[in-house]
Design a protein around this motif. Structure first.
Motif, PDB file in Angstrom:
ATOM      1  N   VAL A 140      31.394  36.143  38.195  1.00  0.00           N
ATOM      2  CA  VAL A 140      31.781  37.529  37.954  1.00  0.00           C
ATOM      3  C   VAL A 140      33.276  37.668  38.188  1.00  0.00           C
ATOM      4  O   VAL A 140      33.794  37.258  39.229  1.00  0.00           O
ATOM      5  CB  VAL A 140      31.021  38.492  38.892  1.00  0.00           C
ATOM      6  N   LEU A 144      33.677  44.644  35.234  1.00  0.00           N
ATOM      7  CA  LEU A 144      32.942  43.460  35.670  1.00  0.00           C
ATOM      8  C   LEU A 144      32.618  42.605  34.452  1.00  0.00           C
ATOM      9  O   LEU A 144      31.919  43.057  33.545  1.00  0.00           O
ATOM     10  CB  LEU A 144      31.640  43.864  36.368  1.00  0.00           C
ATOM     11  N   PHE A 195      30.709  39.263  33.332  1.00  0.00           N
ATOM     12  CA  PHE A 195      29.686  38.337  33.797  1.00  0.00           C
ATOM     13  C   PHE A 195      29.599  37.139  32.850  1.00  0.00           C
ATOM     14  O   PHE A 195      29.598  37.309  31.633  1.00  0.00           O
ATOM     15  CB  PHE A 195      28.306  39.006  33.809  1.00  0.00           C
TER      16      PHE A 195
END
Length: 183
Positions: A47, A58, A60
């Motif tokens: 992340v 964020l 991922f």
């Protein structure tokens, strides 16, 4: 719930810059979520958190395998997963999900738990039709073959000498549609 505490990111006191976190999820992670879609697996999540005055971004990157049950044979198999997703958390006066990728969070939020996001992104990356790898080659071959189906209103035309013709009488509407599909 203690298992999911490992997925907390403390955002209070973070400077406005980029941070990186790594999480490893195994069978205890999937059991702690109390869901039926994924029973076991082993995935690693990287992340990248970018904090600014108004929001947190964020990014991922999830890689690994999850255990699935084949829809055809009911055999269990490992489904490979490799997905990249983005989540935006905007600071506001209340908590609200604006869309699949954007959520409002309160300004005084101290921690973000990313376990739910990891599970959702994993779930979205799985194929709708769960097939054991030994059946996938058969499916690919079936998809490559072109099949034409022609509907007819008669059982077959007879020729002048009384023999049945191989070609059935085709409704003129279907014949016109067939001409379009042949183009």
């Amino acid at each position: 719930m203690n298992t999911l505490r490992a997925y907390d990111i403390h955002i209070v006191g973070l400077d406005n810059k980029r941070y990186e976190y790594d999480f490893t999820s195994d069978s205890s992670f999937f059991a702690a979520l109390e869901q039926d879609l994924i029973k076991a697996g082993n995935v690693k999540t990287h992340v990248v958190l970018e904090k600014s005055e108004t929001m947190i971004r964020l990014d991922f990157h999830i890689v690994g395998t999850v255990e699935q049950t084949c829809d055809r044979s009911l055999d269990e198999y490992d489904e490979p997963v490799d997905t990249q997703q983005t989540m935006l958390l905007k600071f506001g006066d209340h908590n609200e999900e604006l869309s699949d990728e954007i959520e409002l969070i309160e300004r005084n939020t101290a921690t973000i738990n990313v376990a739910r996001y990891i599970f959702e992104f994993l779930s979205l990356s799985l194929p709708m039709k769960r097939l054991h790898p030994r059946f996938r080659n058969e499916e690919d071959e079936d998809d490559d073959q072109e099949v034409k189906l022609i509907y007819s209103s008669g059982s077959g035309a007879e020729t002048d000498d009384g023999e049945a013709n191989d070609q059935p009488d085709v409704d003129p509407r279907w014949a016109a549609l067939r001409k379009l599909s042949d183009n």
